[in-house]
Design a protein around this motif. Structure first.
Motif, PDB file in Angstrom:
ATOM      1  N   GLU A 287       0.829  -1.206   0.000  1.00 51.88           N
ATOM      2  CA  GLU A 287       0.000   0.000   0.000  1.00 51.88           C
ATOM      3  C   GLU A 287       0.865   1.258   0.000  1.00 51.88           C
ATOM      4  OE1 GLU A 287      -2.444  -0.490   3.431  1.00 51.88           O
ATOM      5  OE2 GLU A 287      -3.633  -2.120   2.548  1.00 51.88           O
ATOM      6  N   MET A 288       1.964   1.227   0.753  1.00 51.09           N
ATOM      7  CA  MET A 288       2.825   2.404   0.789  1.00 51.09           C
ATOM      8  C   MET A 288       3.465   2.672  -0.562  1.00 51.09           C
ATOM      9  SD  MET A 288       6.275   3.207   2.885  1.00 51.09           S
ATOM     10  CE  MET A 288       7.112   4.756   2.519  1.00 51.09           C
ATOM     11  N   THR A 289       3.965   1.624  -1.212  1.00 54.67           N
ATOM     12  CA  THR A 289       4.610   1.828  -2.508  1.00 54.67           C
ATOM     13  C   THR A 289       3.607   2.278  -3.564  1.00 54.67           C
ATOM     14  OG1 THR A 289       4.403  -0.541  -3.048  1.00 54.67           O
ATOM     15  CG2 THR A 289       6.455   0.189  -2.017  1.00 54.67           C
ATOM     16  N   GLN A 290       2.369   1.868  -3.425  1.00 51.31           N
ATOM     17  CA  GLN A 290       1.335   2.356  -4.350  1.00 51.31           C
ATOM     18  C   GLN A 290       1.127   3.856  -4.164  1.00 51.31           C
ATOM     19  OE1 GLN A 290      -1.892  -0.250  -3.267  1.00 51.31           O
ATOM     20  NE2 GLN A 290      -1.368  -1.774  -4.818  1.00 51.31           N
ATOM     21  N   GLU A 291       1.165   4.322  -2.930  1.00 52.30           N
ATOM     22  CA  GLU A 291       0.952   5.739  -2.648  1.00 52.30           C
ATOM     23  C   GLU A 291       2.137   6.601  -3.092  1.00 52.30           C
ATOM     24  OE1 GLU A 291      -0.195   6.529   1.360  1.00 52.30           O
ATOM     25  OE2 GLU A 291      -1.929   5.188   1.292  1.00 52.30           O
TER      26      GLU A 291
ATOM     27  N   LEU B 166       6.057   1.187  -7.347  1.00 44.24           N
ATOM     28  CA  LEU B 166       5.216   0.002  -7.316  1.00 44.24           C
ATOM     29  C   LEU B 166       6.012  -1.280  -7.123  1.00 44.24           C
ATOM     30  CD1 LEU B 166       2.691   0.883 -10.157  1.00 44.24           C
ATOM     31  CD2 LEU B 166       2.506   1.310  -7.703  1.00 44.24           C
ATOM     32  N   MET B 167       5.443  -2.163  -6.314  1.00 43.80           N
ATOM     33  CA  MET B 167       5.958  -3.500  -6.099  1.00 43.80           C
ATOM     34  C   MET B 167       4.841  -4.495  -6.355  1.00 43.80           C
ATOM     35  SD  MET B 167       8.129  -3.561  -2.541  1.00 43.80           S
ATOM     36  CE  MET B 167       9.680  -2.700  -2.316  1.00 43.80           C
ATOM     37  N   THR B 168       5.217  -5.723  -6.655  1.00 43.19           N
ATOM     38  CA  THR B 168       4.247  -6.812  -6.653  1.00 43.19           C
ATOM     39  C   THR B 168       4.098  -7.291  -5.210  1.00 43.19           C
ATOM     40  OG1 THR B 168       5.912  -8.528  -6.955  1.00 43.19           O
ATOM     41  CG2 THR B 168       4.999  -7.509  -8.960  1.00 43.19           C
ATOM     42  N   LEU B 169       3.057  -8.067  -4.953  1.00 41.97           N
ATOM     43  CA  LEU B 169       2.876  -8.610  -3.607  1.00 41.97           C
ATOM     44  C   LEU B 169       4.054  -9.504  -3.237  1.00 41.97           C
ATOM     45  CD1 LEU B 169       1.256  -8.973  -1.053  1.00 41.97           C
ATOM     46  CD2 LEU B 169      -0.048 -10.792  -2.179  1.00 41.97           C
ATOM     47  N   ALA B 170       4.551 -10.270  -4.198  1.00 34.84           N
ATOM     48  CA  ALA B 170       5.697 -11.148  -3.917  1.00 34.84           C
ATOM     49  C   ALA B 170       6.925 -10.330  -3.524  1.00 34.84           C
ATOM     50  CB  ALA B 170       6.000 -12.020  -5.131  1.00 34.84           C
ATOM     51  N   GLU B 171       7.161  -9.209  -4.224  1.00 34.60           N
ATOM     52  CA  GLU B 171       8.288  -8.345  -3.886  1.00 34.60           C
ATOM     53  C   GLU B 171       8.101  -7.719  -2.507  1.00 34.60           C
ATOM     54  OE1 GLU B 171       9.659  -6.835  -8.353  1.00 34.60           O
ATOM     55  OE2 GLU B 171       8.027  -5.811  -7.291  1.00 34.60           O
ATOM     56  N   ALA B 172       6.872  -7.329  -2.188  1.00 33.26           N
ATOM     57  CA  ALA B 172       6.595  -6.754  -0.873  1.00 33.26           C
ATOM     58  C   ALA B 172       6.801  -7.789   0.226  1.00 33.26           C
ATOM     59  CB  ALA B 172       5.164  -6.214  -0.834  1.00 33.26           C
ATOM     60  N   GLU B 173       6.429  -9.030  -0.032  1.00 32.43           N
ATOM     61  CA  GLU B 173       6.647 -10.096   0.947  1.00 32.43           C
ATOM     62  C   GLU B 173       8.133 -10.308   1.197  1.00 32.43           C
ATOM     63  OE1 GLU B 173       2.669 -12.837   0.076  1.00 32.43           O
ATOM     64  OE2 GLU B 173       4.559 -13.263  -0.964  1.00 32.43           O
ATOM     65  N   GLU B 174       8.925 -10.328   0.122  1.00 36.59           N
ATOM     66  CA  GLU B 174      10.377 -10.516   0.258  1.00 36.59           C
ATOM     67  C   GLU B 174      11.006  -9.336   0.993  1.00 36.59           C
ATOM     68  OE1 GLU B 174      14.345 -11.159  -2.572  1.00 36.59           O
ATOM     69  OE2 GLU B 174      12.333 -11.143  -3.465  1.00 36.59           O
ATOM     70  N   TYR B 175      10.561  -8.124   0.665  1.00 29.71           N
ATOM     71  CA  TYR B 175      11.089  -6.913   1.289  1.00 29.71           C
ATOM     72  C   TYR B 175      10.800  -6.905   2.789  1.00 29.71           C
ATOM     73  CZ  TYR B 175      12.179  -1.891   1.568  1.00 29.71           C
ATOM     74  OH  TYR B 175      12.735  -0.670   1.868  1.00 29.71           O
TER      75      TYR B 175
ATOM     76  N   VAL C 221      15.963   6.779   8.013  1.00 31.39           N
ATOM     77  CA  VAL C 221      14.652   6.215   8.335  1.00 31.39           C
ATOM     78  C   VAL C 221      13.820   6.236   7.067  1.00 31.39           C
ATOM     79  CG1 VAL C 221      12.517   6.552   9.660  1.00 31.39           C
ATOM     80  CG2 VAL C 221      14.752   6.976  10.740  1.00 31.39           C
ATOM     81  N   ASN C 222      13.153   5.141   6.768  1.00 29.89           N
ATOM     82  CA  ASN C 222      12.224   5.129   5.632  1.00 29.89           C
ATOM     83  C   ASN C 222      11.072   4.178   5.924  1.00 29.89           C
ATOM     84  OD1 ASN C 222      13.260   2.541   5.159  1.00 29.89           O
ATOM     85  ND2 ASN C 222      13.752   2.905   3.022  1.00 29.89           N
ATOM     86  N   LEU C 223      10.278   3.926   4.929  1.00 29.07           N
ATOM     87  CA  LEU C 223       9.147   3.005   5.031  1.00 29.07           C
ATOM     88  C   LEU C 223       8.173   3.410   6.144  1.00 29.07           C
ATOM     89  CD1 LEU C 223       8.788   0.503   3.168  1.00 29.07           C
ATOM     90  CD2 LEU C 223       9.263  -0.907   5.168  1.00 29.07           C
ATOM     91  N   VAL C 224       7.988   4.719   6.299  1.00 28.88           N
ATOM     92  CA  VAL C 224       7.051   5.203   7.315  1.00 28.88           C
ATOM     93  C   VAL C 224       5.645   5.072   6.748  1.00 28.88           C
ATOM     94  CG1 VAL C 224       6.368   7.150   8.759  1.00 28.88           C
ATOM     95  CG2 VAL C 224       8.787   6.819   8.158  1.00 28.88           C
ATOM     96  N   TYR C 225       4.788   4.347   7.457  1.00 28.14           N
ATOM     97  CA  TYR C 225       3.444   4.110   6.924  1.00 28.14           C
ATOM     98  C   TYR C 225       2.463   3.842   8.055  1.00 28.14           C
ATOM     99  CZ  TYR C 225      -0.444   2.129   4.299  1.00 28.14           C
ATOM    100  OH  TYR C 225      -1.690   1.885   3.762  1.00 28.14           O
ATOM    101  N   THR C 226       1.303   4.487   7.945  1.00 27.13           N
ATOM    102  CA  THR C 226       0.156   4.222   8.809  1.00 27.13           C
ATOM    103  C   THR C 226      -1.035   3.920   7.913  1.00 27.13           C
ATOM    104  OG1 THR C 226       0.983   5.786  10.464  1.00 27.13           O
ATOM    105  CG2 THR C 226      -1.339   5.154  10.618  1.00 27.13           C
TER     106      THR C 226
END
Length: 290
Positions: free
Chosen positions: A164-168, A172-181, A216-221
């Motif tokens: 969801e964060m990368t979409q915003e 963009l990532m695939t779900l598989a890439e997000a799972e690996e990340y 710091v990165n990947l800040v998401y709510t």
């Protein structure tokens, strides 16, 4: 000016180490890659590593780690802009393709103007960014909750949060890439969760541990939980944790199109350093005849 290309990251880093460390906050991306990939063996496409010098002094450094964007860094803006045409000429002669760029804004704009003209391309602004650094935390308004490291149990929801964060942010990532990340960040203990009453409500990640600084990165709510101060609490607590680990400063990038995030980070002690720009280069669209 003279362009010098380097065939390995260790050779490049030997040349640019002082140049990077004198401005470690601005050099975080290039320095982080130099440290992270110094022992990597490249089996296919090699990284592009170069400097542009004048009278023996580095005016501009360039790094492209496949498949990421070309990174540019200057110490003096005018000198960096002046060095850009020499770098572009070298890349053209080497028939080197550049599809993405991440750079301090003035130098990035100068490169884009030259590159798009030579190759008949058009630029697309992926994101206007601002780099901030913090040396001490201004604690936000107290709220219940706590910071903790992410665990394997959190992998039931973390990949979806990453997605969801990368979409915003148009990364963009695939779900598989997000799972690996998410799995990688959890295993190396870089990913942190802010939880309230035992419920995860926000996340942030440690990234690019360098010499004196860390990012710091990947800040998401998640959307339904925003406006409650969770991101401020999470980033403030993580920044304090990283300073206590021994780093002298923390840094982060914000999207200038998001005034809320820029405000909350300044409220907890992050100060602006410079603006960056992230660009993609595409073929020019031709209008079809009516």
């Amino acid at each position: 000016m003279e362009v010098t290309r380097f065939l390995s990251i260790p050779a490049f880093y030997d040349e640019v180490e002082s140049f990077l460390l004198e401005q470690e906050d601005r050099a975080g991306l290039m320095l982080g890659n130099s440290l992270r990939f110094k022992d990597k063996v490249w089996e296919e496409e090699q990284p592009f590593l170069a400097t542009v010098k004048k009278d023996g002094e580095i005016m501009l450094a360039a790094m492209l780690i496949p498949p990421y964007a070309l990174l540019l860094l200057e110490k003096d803006e005018a000198d960096g802009v002046g060095a850009v045409p020499y770098l572009v000429d070298y890349l053209v002669k080497e028939d080197y393709a550049i599809q993405k760029l991440n750079s301090p804004k003035a130098v990035g704009r100068a490169f884009s103007e030259e590159w798009t003209k030579v190759h008949h391309l058009e630029e697309k602004v992926v994101m206007d960014l601002r780099l901030y650094t913090l040396q001490s935390v201004i604690q936000p308004a107290a709220r219940t909750g706590k910071l903790r490291k992410a665990t394997d149990a959190d992998l039931t929801f973390l990949p979806q949060w990453v997605l969801e964060m990368t979409q915003e942010t148009n990364q963009l990532m695939t779900l598989a890439e997000a799972e690996e990340y998410a799995l990688e960040r959890t295993k190396n203990e870089f990913l942190f969760i802010w939880e309230e009453d035992g419920r995860p409500v926000s996340m942030a990640s440690k990234t690019r541990p360098n010499i004196k600084g860390v990012s710091v990165n990947l800040v998401y709510t998640p959307r339904g939980l925003r406006g409650k101060g969770y991101a401020s609490a999470c980033v403030a607590a993580l920044s304090e944790y990283l300073l206590q680990e021994g780093y002298e400063f923390c840094s982060l990038f914000t999207d200038l199109a998001n005034p809320t995030s820029n405000k909350i980070y300044q409220n907890i002690g992050y100060n602006p350093v410079c603006d960056y720009i992230e660009l993609k280069f595409n073929k020019k669209r031709t209008e079809k005849p009516v």
